[in-house]
Design a protein around this motif. Structure first.
Motif, PDB file in Angstrom:
ATOM      1  N   SER A 129      39.397  46.452  55.944  1.00 46.40           N
ATOM      2  CA  SER A 129      38.219  47.215  55.442  1.00 46.40           C
ATOM      3  C   SER A 129      37.279  47.955  56.373  1.00 46.40           C
ATOM      4  CB  SER A 129      37.628  46.499  54.363  1.00 46.40           C
ATOM      5  OG  SER A 129      36.612  45.527  55.002  1.00 46.40           O
ATOM      6  N   GLU A 133      35.736  48.466  41.126  1.00 40.06           N
ATOM      7  CA  GLU A 133      35.115  48.502  42.511  1.00 40.06           C
ATOM      8  C   GLU A 133      34.073  49.609  42.566  1.00 40.06           C
ATOM      9  OE1 GLU A 133      38.644  46.668  45.256  1.00 40.06           O
ATOM     10  OE2 GLU A 133      38.621  48.601  44.914  1.00 40.06           O
ATOM     11  N   ARG A 155      36.803  37.663  55.750  1.00 39.84           N
ATOM     12  CA  ARG A 155      35.623  37.309  54.986  1.00 39.84           C
ATOM     13  C   ARG A 155      35.384  35.730  55.138  1.00 39.84           C
ATOM     14  NH1 ARG A 155      31.753  40.589  52.535  1.00 39.84           N
ATOM     15  NH2 ARG A 155      32.881  42.347  52.274  1.00 39.84           N
ATOM     16  N   ASN A 192      40.955  36.937  51.812  1.00 37.85           N
ATOM     17  CA  ASN A 192      40.734  37.875  52.929  1.00 37.85           C
ATOM     18  C   ASN A 192      40.241  37.016  54.122  1.00 37.85           C
ATOM     19  OD1 ASN A 192      39.593  39.577  54.852  1.00 37.85           O
ATOM     20  ND2 ASN A 192      39.129  40.968  53.164  1.00 37.85           N
ATOM     21  N   LYS A 248      41.922  40.837  39.907  1.00 38.50           N
ATOM     22  CA  LYS A 248      42.595  40.986  41.000  1.00 38.50           C
ATOM     23  C   LYS A 248      43.742  39.523  41.296  1.00 38.50           C
ATOM     24  CE  LYS A 248      39.570  43.084  44.529  1.00 38.50           C
ATOM     25  NZ  LYS A 248      38.722  42.945  45.564  1.00 38.50           N
ATOM     26  N   ASP A 288      34.287  39.349  44.555  1.00 40.39           N
ATOM     27  CA  ASP A 288      35.050  40.363  44.266  1.00 40.39           C
ATOM     28  C   ASP A 288      35.727  40.747  45.462  1.00 40.39           C
ATOM     29  OD1 ASP A 288      32.261  40.656  44.905  1.00 40.39           O
ATOM     30  OD2 ASP A 288      32.684  42.906  44.750  1.00 40.39           O
ATOM     31  N   LYS A 289      34.905  40.502  46.611  1.00 35.14           N
ATOM     32  CA  LYS A 289      35.754  40.963  47.985  1.00 35.14           C
ATOM     33  C   LYS A 289      36.375  39.963  48.746  1.00 35.14           C
ATOM     34  CE  LYS A 289      31.697  43.936  48.925  1.00 35.14           C
ATOM     35  NZ  LYS A 289      30.493  44.162  49.927  1.00 35.14           N
ATOM     36  N   GLU A 325      34.431  47.777  56.422  1.00 39.09           N
ATOM     37  CA  GLU A 325      33.142  46.980  56.546  1.00 39.09           C
ATOM     38  C   GLU A 325      33.290  45.963  58.003  1.00 39.09           C
ATOM     39  OE1 GLU A 325      32.554  44.729  53.120  1.00 39.09           O
ATOM     40  OE2 GLU A 325      31.975  46.596  51.811  1.00 39.09           O
ATOM     41  N   GLN A 370      31.436  41.590  38.764  1.00 36.95           N
ATOM     42  CA  GLN A 370      32.189  40.929  39.972  1.00 36.95           C
ATOM     43  C   GLN A 370      33.125  39.940  39.250  1.00 36.95           C
ATOM     44  OE1 GLN A 370      28.432  39.861  42.008  1.00 36.95           O
ATOM     45  NE2 GLN A 370      29.226  41.030  43.558  1.00 36.95           N
ATOM     46  N   PHE A 420      41.611  39.840  48.141  1.00 35.70           N
ATOM     47  CA  PHE A 420      42.200  41.269  48.340  1.00 35.70           C
ATOM     48  C   PHE A 420      43.334  41.393  47.458  1.00 35.70           C
ATOM     49  CE2 PHE A 420      44.702  38.710  51.331  1.00 35.70           C
ATOM     50  CZ  PHE A 420      45.868  39.263  51.148  1.00 35.70           C
ATOM     51  N   TYR A 463      44.317  43.736  53.678  1.00 38.74           N
ATOM     52  CA  TYR A 463      42.925  43.280  53.464  1.00 38.74           C
ATOM     53  C   TYR A 463      41.699  43.529  54.451  1.00 38.74           C
ATOM     54  CZ  TYR A 463      43.627  40.401  57.802  1.00 38.74           C
ATOM     55  OH  TYR A 463      43.918  39.893  59.135  1.00 38.74           O
ATOM     56  N   ASP A 517      30.525  36.819  46.737  1.00 40.91           N
ATOM     57  CA  ASP A 517      31.464  37.749  47.076  1.00 40.91           C
ATOM     58  C   ASP A 517      32.771  37.643  46.753  1.00 40.91           C
ATOM     59  OD1 ASP A 517      32.140  35.531  48.568  1.00 40.91           O
ATOM     60  OD2 ASP A 517      32.226  36.454  50.565  1.00 40.91           O
TER      61      ASP A 517
END
Length: 372
Positions: free
Chosen positions: A54, A280, A139, A136, A337, A242-243, A56, A330, A246, A52, A240
């Motif tokens: 990243s 992605e 997040r 995640n 996923k 899509d983010k 970011e 998304q 994970f 998970y 979010d």
């Protein structure tokens, strides 16, 4: 859920501004861990961190509140999204904007507050439950912190805005986020972080309010994690989505094992994994397109070029359609996923990756010879 996300620590800093501690990969943080004989490896004990994590969040320092808007502005007057800046450039802009903002509101105190330092920590129990569900933790912690800081601003500084910087850390047994809170709002009001409430001092016990907010969020996440149906419903509505979900990463050895297997399950897993990578990339390209379009519109306004009203209507409709298209991608990525996680878990339990790769090499030696 006991101690899901807790308000762990608060201190007030009165010396010079220092935001370097927010960066877990900075030389200073590494030296501090070595001095304390702490484990130098980041996230050594955090479950599935490699899946998970990243770029970011790892070692990144971000701005929130009015500081997020201030650091967007470039020297030539144009605008750059903070996420597009390098980490060092973002830290530099945050520090400069912070100091410039405090100078606008001088104080008579000989030892004025420069920043409040807060730490919010996630329990191992909640962390592992989120990971097991494919959510995640970075997040969750980040969005929870932002939500609570927003509530803090609305409660104690309505019609105003607070500013803060933060960095997520994985260098202890518990995932946590460091928050540096600016002591002045956008309009110059003092931002207090007291632990008491007394009529004489005017303290408002802001820390008690923060703890109550975290308790409320903990109860909410406990209900979400406990119910697969609520989890699916909640996650699918997030911007979010899509983010926050994970997917387990496939190493080169895993991919080799799947190629050697040549079973229906192995092929399906490879197809899902490739679909995730493609979607992605599509989302990243669309977001880059939106950024370029915003910059072009800003330059057009800067030079005084006026767009006819009819053209403005067409542009707005096109933007709305593009945004809707992005949201659809998304949602599709979110669904794929979830399918991939289920397929990956099933394949790993039934066949395994490393052991199956070894069996495939033994059972099909001609494939190994062809590869050579």
């Amino acid at each position: 859920m006991k101690n899901g996300i807790i308000f762990a620590h608060k201190s007030t800093w009165r010396s010079r501004l220092d935001l370097e501690y927010l960066d877990e990969t900075s030389r200073r943080k590494i030296s501090a861990r070595e001095t304390l004989n702490a484990k130098s490896e980041i996230a050594r004990r955090l479950r599935q961190f490699g899946d998970y994590a990243s770029k970011e969040t790892l070692g990144q320092v971000h701005a929130g509140g009015f500081l997020h808007d201030l650091i967007r502005v470039n020297a030539d007057g144009s605008s750059t999204g903070p996420s597009k800046l390098t980490n060092n450039e973002r830290k530099r802009r945050i520090s400069e904007s912070w100091c410039h903002h405090l100078r606008k509101f001088p104080t008579s105190s000989q030892n004025p507050v420069i920043q409040h330092r807060l730490v919010f920590s996630m329990s191992r129990e909640l962390h592992d439950k989120l990971v097991a569900a494919g959510i995640n933790p970075d997040r969750v912690l980040q969005s929870t912190m932002k939500k609570i800081m927003g509530k803090f601003s609305e409660r104690f500084h309505p019609s105003d805005s607070i500013g803060y910087a933060y960095g997520i850390h994985h260098d202890t047994d518990n995932l946590h986020v460091h928050v540096a809170l600016c002591p002045r709002t956008a309009r110059g009001a003092y931002v207090g972080c007291s632990t008491a409430r007394t009529p004489a001092s005017g303290h408002k016990d802001q820390m008690k309010y923060l703890r109550s907010c975290f308790e409320q969020e903990n109860r909410r996440w406990a209900q979400i994690v406990a119910s697969p149906q609520k989890m699916e419903e909640h996650l699918s509505k997030r911007l979010d989505s899509d983010k926050i979900i994970f997917s387990p990463r496939l190493t080169h050895s895993h991919l080799d094992a799947l190629r050697n297997a040549q079973t229906g399950e192995a092929i399906h897993l490879q197809q899902l994994y490739q679909s995730i990578r493609n979607l992605e990339a599509s989302i990243a390209a669309k977001r880059q397109y939106f950024a370029l379009k915003r910059n072009a519109q800003f330059v057009s306004r800067l030079v005084g070029r006026r767009t006819p009203k009819a053209a403005q209507v067409v542009e707005k409709l096109a933007d709305a359609m593009d945004r809707r298209s992005l949201r659809e991608i998304q949602n599709l990525l979110f669904k794929i996923k979830r399918q991939y996680r289920a397929a990956h878990k099933r394949y790993a339990q039934v066949n395994g990756f490393n052991s199956y790769a070894n069996r495939s090499t033994i059972q099909h030696p001609h494939r190994q010879q062809n590869a050579l």
